[in-house]
Design a protein around this motif. Sequence first.
Motif, PDB file in Angstrom:
ATOM      1  N   ALA A   1       3.054   4.845 -15.804  1.00 33.32           N
ATOM      2  CA  ALA A   1       1.931   4.973 -14.883  1.00 33.32           C
ATOM      3  C   ALA A   1       1.972   6.322 -14.169  1.00 33.32           C
ATOM      4  N   ILE A   2       3.177   6.879 -14.008  1.00 32.52           N
ATOM      5  CA  ILE A   2       3.356   8.204 -13.419  1.00 32.52           C
ATOM      6  C   ILE A   2       4.357   8.983 -14.270  1.00 32.52           C
ATOM      7  N   ARG A   3       4.469  10.284 -13.995  1.00 26.72           N
ATOM      8  CA  ARG A   3       5.468  11.085 -14.715  1.00 26.72           C
ATOM      9  C   ARG A   3       6.049  12.132 -13.768  1.00 26.72           C
TER      10      ARG A   3
ATOM     11  N   THR B   1      13.797   2.777  -1.381  1.00 24.32           N
ATOM     12  CA  THR B   1      12.835   1.780  -1.847  1.00 24.32           C
ATOM     13  C   THR B   1      11.665   2.465  -2.545  1.00 24.32           C
ATOM     14  N   VAL B   2      11.146   3.515  -1.925  1.00 25.81           N
ATOM     15  CA  VAL B   2      10.041   4.276  -2.515  1.00 25.81           C
ATOM     16  C   VAL B   2      10.500   4.913  -3.821  1.00 25.81           C
ATOM     17  N   GLN B   3      11.714   5.446  -3.829  1.00 19.97           N
ATOM     18  CA  GLN B   3      12.262   6.071  -5.029  1.00 19.97           C
ATOM     19  C   GLN B   3      12.379   5.062  -6.175  1.00 19.97           C
TER      20      GLN B   3
ATOM     21  N   ARG C   1      10.343   2.910 -11.372  1.00 17.04           N
ATOM     22  CA  ARG C   1       9.810   1.781 -12.152  1.00 17.04           C
ATOM     23  C   ARG C   1       8.419   2.086 -12.679  1.00 17.04           C
ATOM     24  N   LEU C   2       7.589   2.740 -11.860  1.00 12.84           N
ATOM     25  CA  LEU C   2       6.262   3.147 -12.330  1.00 12.84           C
ATOM     26  C   LEU C   2       6.373   4.175 -13.449  1.00 12.84           C
ATOM     27  N   GLU C   3       7.376   5.031 -13.367  1.00 12.69           N
ATOM     28  CA  GLU C   3       7.603   6.005 -14.429  1.00 12.69           C
ATOM     29  C   GLU C   3       8.012   5.307 -15.732  1.00 12.69           C
TER      30      GLU C   3
ATOM     31  N   MET D   1       0.831   3.606  -5.447  1.00 15.65           N
ATOM     32  CA  MET D   1      -0.020   4.433  -6.290  1.00 15.65           C
ATOM     33  C   MET D   1      -1.119   5.085  -5.444  1.00 15.65           C
ATOM     34  N   ASP D   2      -1.609   4.368  -4.448  1.00 15.83           N
ATOM     35  CA  ASP D   2      -2.689   4.917  -3.635  1.00 15.83           C
ATOM     36  C   ASP D   2      -2.260   6.217  -2.951  1.00 15.83           C
ATOM     37  N   ALA D   3      -1.054   6.242  -2.418  1.00 17.85           N
ATOM     38  CA  ALA D   3      -0.559   7.459  -1.766  1.00 17.85           C
ATOM     39  C   ALA D   3      -0.450   8.601  -2.771  1.00 17.85           C
TER      40      ALA D   3
END
Length: 68
Positions: free
Chosen positions: A41-43, A28-30, A35-37, A1-3
Amino acid sequence: MDALWQIESGSVREIQERLAGERPAYTTVQTILYRLEAKHAIRRVKKVGNAHVFEPVISRKSAQRRLI
């Protein structure tokens, strides 16, 4: 999230390049972003070619409040 908070919106590749130290694999980043989506938390903002562009939904402050 920081990035993602630092660049405000970006693709998986852009976020991967922002990570300090030993960078994790692209997939891994994807996975983390998807998962955050799922947790809202993100969109996904748009799609450029094959790349999805993400932006944070929650602010850094509200995320810190949840943890403390």
